[in-house]
Design an enzyme around this catalytic site. Sequence first.
Site, PDB file in Angstrom:
ATOM      1  N   LYS A 122      66.502 -18.314  19.863  1.00  0.00           N
ATOM      2  CA  LYS A 122      65.443 -19.606  19.713  1.00  0.00           C
ATOM      3  C   LYS A 122      65.326 -18.200  17.811  1.00  0.00           C
ATOM      4  O   LYS A 122      65.543 -19.339  16.898  1.00  0.00           O
ATOM      5  CB  LYS A 122      64.913 -20.341  20.194  1.00  0.00           C
ATOM      6  CG  LYS A 122      64.690 -21.146  19.364  1.00  0.00           C
ATOM      7  CD  LYS A 122      62.734 -21.087  19.840  1.00  0.00           C
ATOM      8  CE  LYS A 122      62.128 -21.878  18.747  1.00  0.00           C
ATOM      9  NZ  LYS A 122      60.432 -21.677  19.067  1.00  0.00           N
ATOM     10  N   ASP A 140      64.955 -25.849  21.292  1.00  0.00           N
ATOM     11  CA  ASP A 140      63.633 -25.295  20.489  1.00  0.00           C
ATOM     12  C   ASP A 140      63.322 -26.241  21.980  1.00  0.00           C
ATOM     13  O   ASP A 140      64.105 -27.031  22.736  1.00  0.00           O
ATOM     14  CB  ASP A 140      62.690 -25.124  19.871  1.00  0.00           C
ATOM     15  CG  ASP A 140      63.311 -27.214  19.093  1.00  0.00           C
ATOM     16  OD1 ASP A 140      63.735 -27.844  19.827  1.00  0.00           O
ATOM     17  OD2 ASP A 140      63.008 -27.034  17.640  1.00  0.00           O
TER      18      ASP A 140
END
Length: 211
Positions: A122, A140
């Site tokens: 991420k 996310d």
Amino acid sequence: MIRSERIDLLLEMLPNLYPDARCLLDYHGKPERLLIATILSAQTTDDAVNQVTPKLWARWPDLASLALADRSDVENVVHPLGFFRSKARSIQRTAETVVERFGGQVPDSMKDLTGLPGVGRKTANVVLGEVFGRPAIIVDTHVKRLAGRLDLTRRKKPDRIEQDLKNLVPETGQTDFSHQLGFHGRSVCTARSPACDDCPLLKICPRRGVG
């Protein structure tokens, strides 16, 4: 409606709904600041990080000085973000590694970024998409939640969700799509009380797992 039809509609609707969708972490165009901010953003809000990072960079204006800082001083600065000990350790180790291995320049590959302490896919995708303009699906908490509710994937692990979305979204729009889903997740499709009745995506959303 099959997924390919739904994704086509989403790619048409989301840019009009969220024309200003973007990364909400303040980094003033400096890759190292985005890297550190994204590490600090784990399990807290971007707003909270944006309150802390000016204090961090005022004390230690570059990665070299951050790497050499007293750990307890760094912990005190990042304390409001929670998990302050592990976050202080991660950002200092990352700063040290970038200085020693990459001459202080944030690397521009997934392999090198995920080799940094505290950096997962991420964080790497945030940097690659935002700073280097690479195709990036940023999974996310909002993207993970909406991808499931919109039935774009039934995977649970972030790396699997990322791959499924990459297969659906054209490369040129992947970073923007991630930000647009994030904006929709913050404003409408929230975790606890999604505003389904007022959602502009209601007609195309299967509301998987809602209610």
